[in-house]
Design a protein around this motif. Structure first.
Motif, short mmCIF file in Angstrom:
data_model
loop_
_atom_site.label_atom_id
_atom_site.label_comp_id
_atom_site.label_asym_id
_atom_site.label_seq_id
_atom_site.Cartn_x
_atom_site.Cartn_y
_atom_site.Cartn_z
N PRO A 290 82.42 4.00 -7.55
CA PRO A 290 83.53 4.55 -8.45
C PRO A 290 83.21 5.44 -9.44
CG PRO A 290 83.97 2.25 -8.08
CD PRO A 290 82.45 2.44 -7.47
N ASP A 291 81.78 5.46 -9.89
CA ASP A 291 81.35 6.14 -10.90
C ASP A 291 81.16 7.64 -10.29
OD1 ASP A 291 81.53 4.32 -12.68
OD2 ASP A 291 79.43 3.82 -12.66
N LYS A 292 80.79 7.69 -9.09
CA LYS A 292 80.49 9.00 -8.44
C LYS A 292 81.81 9.64 -7.91
CE LYS A 292 75.65 8.00 -7.23
NZ LYS A 292 74.62 8.18 -6.22
N LEU A 293 82.95 8.96 -7.85
CA LEU A 293 84.17 9.59 -7.39
C LEU A 293 84.82 10.06 -8.52
CD1 LEU A 293 85.06 6.69 -4.82
CD2 LEU A 293 83.90 8.80 -4.43
N ARG A 294 84.48 10.05 -9.57
CA ARG A 294 85.27 10.40 -10.79
C ARG A 294 85.64 11.86 -10.73
NH1 ARG A 294 82.71 6.35 -15.38
NH2 ARG A 294 83.78 4.72 -14.74
N PHE A 295 84.63 12.69 -10.43
CA PHE A 295 84.71 14.27 -10.58
C PHE A 295 85.47 14.66 -9.43
CE2 PHE A 295 83.20 18.62 -9.74
CZ PHE A 295 83.13 18.94 -11.17
N VAL A 296 85.37 14.35 -8.17
CA VAL A 296 86.23 14.45 -7.08
C VAL A 296 87.80 14.23 -7.51
CG1 VAL A 296 86.85 14.04 -4.59
CG2 VAL A 296 84.45 14.30 -5.34
N GLY A 297 87.85 13.02 -8.18
CA GLY A 297 89.25 12.58 -8.51
C GLY A 297 89.88 13.61 -9.25
N THR A 298 89.01 13.89 -10.34
CA THR A 298 89.58 14.94 -11.26
C THR A 298 89.89 16.08 -10.39
OG1 THR A 298 88.23 14.15 -13.09
CG2 THR A 298 89.13 16.41 -13.36
N GLN A 299 89.13 16.87 -9.85
CA GLN A 299 89.35 18.12 -8.66
C GLN A 299 90.63 17.85 -8.05
OE1 GLN A 299 85.38 18.18 -6.79
NE2 GLN A 299 85.48 20.28 -7.47
N LEU A 300 90.84 16.78 -7.22
CA LEU A 300 92.00 16.37 -6.77
C LEU A 300 93.34 16.48 -7.52
CD1 LEU A 300 90.89 13.36 -4.36
CD2 LEU A 300 91.79 15.61 -3.43
N ALA A 301 93.11 15.73 -8.47
CA ALA A 301 94.53 15.84 -9.62
C ALA A 301 94.72 17.24 -9.97
CB ALA A 301 94.10 15.04 -10.76
N ARG A 302 93.75 17.94 -10.06
CA ARG A 302 93.87 19.41 -10.65
C ARG A 302 94.48 20.23 -9.34
NH1 ARG A 302 89.04 20.41 -12.55
NH2 ARG A 302 88.14 21.32 -10.87
N LEU A 303 94.06 19.96 -8.18
CA LEU A 303 94.53 20.55 -6.99
C LEU A 303 96.02 20.17 -6.76
CD1 LEU A 303 91.61 20.26 -4.18
CD2 LEU A 303 92.72 22.24 -5.05
N SER A 304 96.07 19.00 -6.85
CA SER A 304 97.68 18.35 -6.77
C SER A 304 98.52 19.22 -7.78
CB SER A 304 97.73 16.89 -7.02
OG SER A 304 99.02 16.45 -7.00
N ARG A 305 98.28 19.22 -9.04
CA ARG A 305 98.91 20.22 -10.15
C ARG A 305 99.07 21.51 -9.59
NH1 ARG A 305 95.78 16.91 -13.73
NH2 ARG A 305 94.43 18.87 -13.98
N SER A 306 98.27 21.89 -9.34
CA SER A 306 98.32 23.52 -8.59
C SER A 306 99.32 23.48 -7.67
CB SER A 306 96.87 24.04 -8.23
OG SER A 306 96.21 23.87 -9.26
N GLU A 307 99.19 22.76 -6.69
CA GLU A 307 100.41 22.61 -5.51
C GLU A 307 101.59 22.40 -5.99
OE1 GLU A 307 98.50 19.58 -3.05
OE2 GLU A 307 96.93 20.89 -2.27
N GLU A 308 101.67 21.46 -6.81
CA GLU A 308 103.09 21.10 -7.39
C GLU A 308 103.64 22.49 -8.16
OE1 GLU A 308 102.86 17.85 -9.77
OE2 GLU A 308 102.45 16.60 -8.02
N SER A 309 102.83 22.98 -8.89
CA SER A 309 102.98 24.40 -9.59
C SER A 309 103.62 25.36 -8.64
CB SER A 309 102.19 24.70 -10.47
OG SER A 309 102.57 26.05 -11.27
#
Length: 312
Positions: A290-309
Motif C-alpha cells: 500500500p505504501d508503494k501505491l500512494r503515488f499512483v493513487g494520487t496520479q489516478l485521482a488527478r487524472l479522474s479530476r481532469s477527465e471530469e473537468s
C-alpha cells in the motif's frame, strides 16, 4: 517566509517549476521510489530558495547537480533498508502517460524508467548508477557528467562502461509498433483473466515466466517468486478470484509500458507490469505494498479530476 524575489510567480520559482519534471525523473531513476524522489525535489527547492538571486550562472546544471548529490547520499543507506524489507523488493510504479518522469522522447529514455531496468540498477554502485542515468536517460556528455558529480572524465567513462557490463543486458529499443503490440497482448491477457480462462492465460506466458510480487508483508501476496507458466497462471487466477466481487482492472501506461491497475471498489490494491518478449509474457512484476501505491493513487485521482473537468 519567502525571500525577496523568491515568492510564488517569481522568475526563480518559475524556473524551478520548469525544471521540476526533469528533477523528479532524475531522482526517480536514481532511487526507484516516487516518494523518495518527491522528497529530493523538495530538498532541492529549499536549497534553491536559499541561494542569492543572480548567484547561479546555470540554474539547470546547478539544480541537477544538487539533486544528483542528494540521491547519492540516499543510495548510500539503501542496502540497509533493503535488508530489513519483508519479501521481494520492487521499485515504486509510476504512471508515465503524462510525462511525470521528465524526458521520454526516445526509447532509451523510456527504457530507463522501466521496472526491469530499475531492478537491474540495484546491482550498480551509487556512482555507477548516477553516471549511467545522467548519460543514458538525460544525454549528458562524459565531460558534463564529470562536472556534475565532481569526478574526472576518465573515471566517469570507466564507471559508465562498468555499469553497462554489470547490467549485463542491452536495454531493448522499442518502437511505437512494439508498444501497440504489447498493449494488445495485455488486453488479451486481461480478457482471459476476467473470464477465468486458465488455459488462455497459460498460452500467453513463456514457459520460464517468473512472477515477482512486492507486498511489503501484505497477507496473500507471495513473498517468493513464482516460476513456470502453469504455476504463474494458477497463482494469478487465485489472486484474481479473491477480489472478483467489485474488482476493476484497467490498462494504463506504467513505467513506459502497458500495465494493469487493479482496484477493489475505489481502493487501488495492485499494479501488474508484464515484461514481454517474442509475443509472450516473460515476467510479471506485481506491486501490492500500500505504501508503494500512494503515488499512483494520487496520479489516478488527478487524472479522474481532469477527465471530469474535460467532460463537463
Amino acid at each position: 517566509m519567502n525571500r525577496p524575489g523568491r515568492g510564488p510567480g517569481s522568475a526563480p520559482v518559475a524556473e524551478f517549476e520548469r525544471q521540476r519534471p526533469r528533477l523528479f525523473g532524475l531522482a526517480y531513476r536514481m532511487l526507484g521510489s516516487a516518494a523518495d524522489a518527491d522528497d529530493v525535489v523538495q530538498d532541492v527547492f529549499l536549497r534553491w530558495h536559499g541561494t542569492e538571486p543572480g548567484s547561479v550562472e546555470d540554474p539547470s546544471a546547478w539544480l541537477v547537480k544538487v539533486a544528483t548529490n542528494l540521491c547519492l547520499n540516499r543510495l548510500g543507506s539503501a542496502p540497509i533498508r533493503r535488508e530489513r524489507y519483508v519479501g521481494s523488493w520492487l521499485p515504486e510504479p509510476v504512471l508515465t502517460s503524462d510525462s511525470a518522469l521528465g524526458p521520454m522522447e526516445t526509447a532509451e529514455q523510456r527504457d530507463t524508467v522501466s521496472l526491469a531496468f530499475l531492478v537491474l540498477a540495484e546491482r550498480l554502485t551509487p556512482a555507477e548508477r548516477a553516471v549511467f542515468v545522467l548519460r543514458e536517460a538525460f544525454g549528458y556528455s562524459h565531460r558534463e557528467v564529470a562536472e556534475l558529480i565532481e569526478l574526472s572524465e576518465p573515471n566517469c567513462r570507466q564507471l559508465h562502461s562498468r555499469a553497462r557490463k554489470r547490467l549485463s543486458v542491452v536495454l531493448p529499443l522499442r518502437s511505437a509498433g512494439d508498444l501497440a503490440e504489447n498493449r494488445r497482448l495485455v488486453e488479451r491477457f486481461l480478457d482471459a483473466a476476467r473470464g477465468g480462462d486458465l488455459a488462455g492465460l497459460e498460452r500467453m506466458l513463456a514457459e520460464d515466466v517468473t512472477s515477482v510480487a512486492d507486498g511489503g508483508g501484505t497477507l496473500g501476496v507471495a513473498r517468493l517468486p513464482v516460476r513456470g507458466a502453469e504455476k504463474v497462471a494458477r497463482y494469478l487466477a487465485t489472486v484474481t478470484s479473491r477480489y472478483v466481487q467489485g474488482l476493476t482492472v484497467s490498462i494504463y501506461e506504467v513505467n513506459g509500458t502497458p500495465g494493469l491497475l487493479a482496484r477493489s471498489a475505489s481502493t487501488l490494491i495492485g499494479v501488474f507490469v508484464p515484461e514481454i518478449a517474442g509475443g509472450r509474457i516473460t515476467g510479471i512484476r506485481i506491486v501490492a505494498n500500500p505504501d508503494k501505491l500512494r503515488f499512483v493513487g494520487t496520479q489516478l485521482a488527478r487524472l479522474s479530476r481532469s477527465e471530469e473537468s474535460f467532460g463537463s
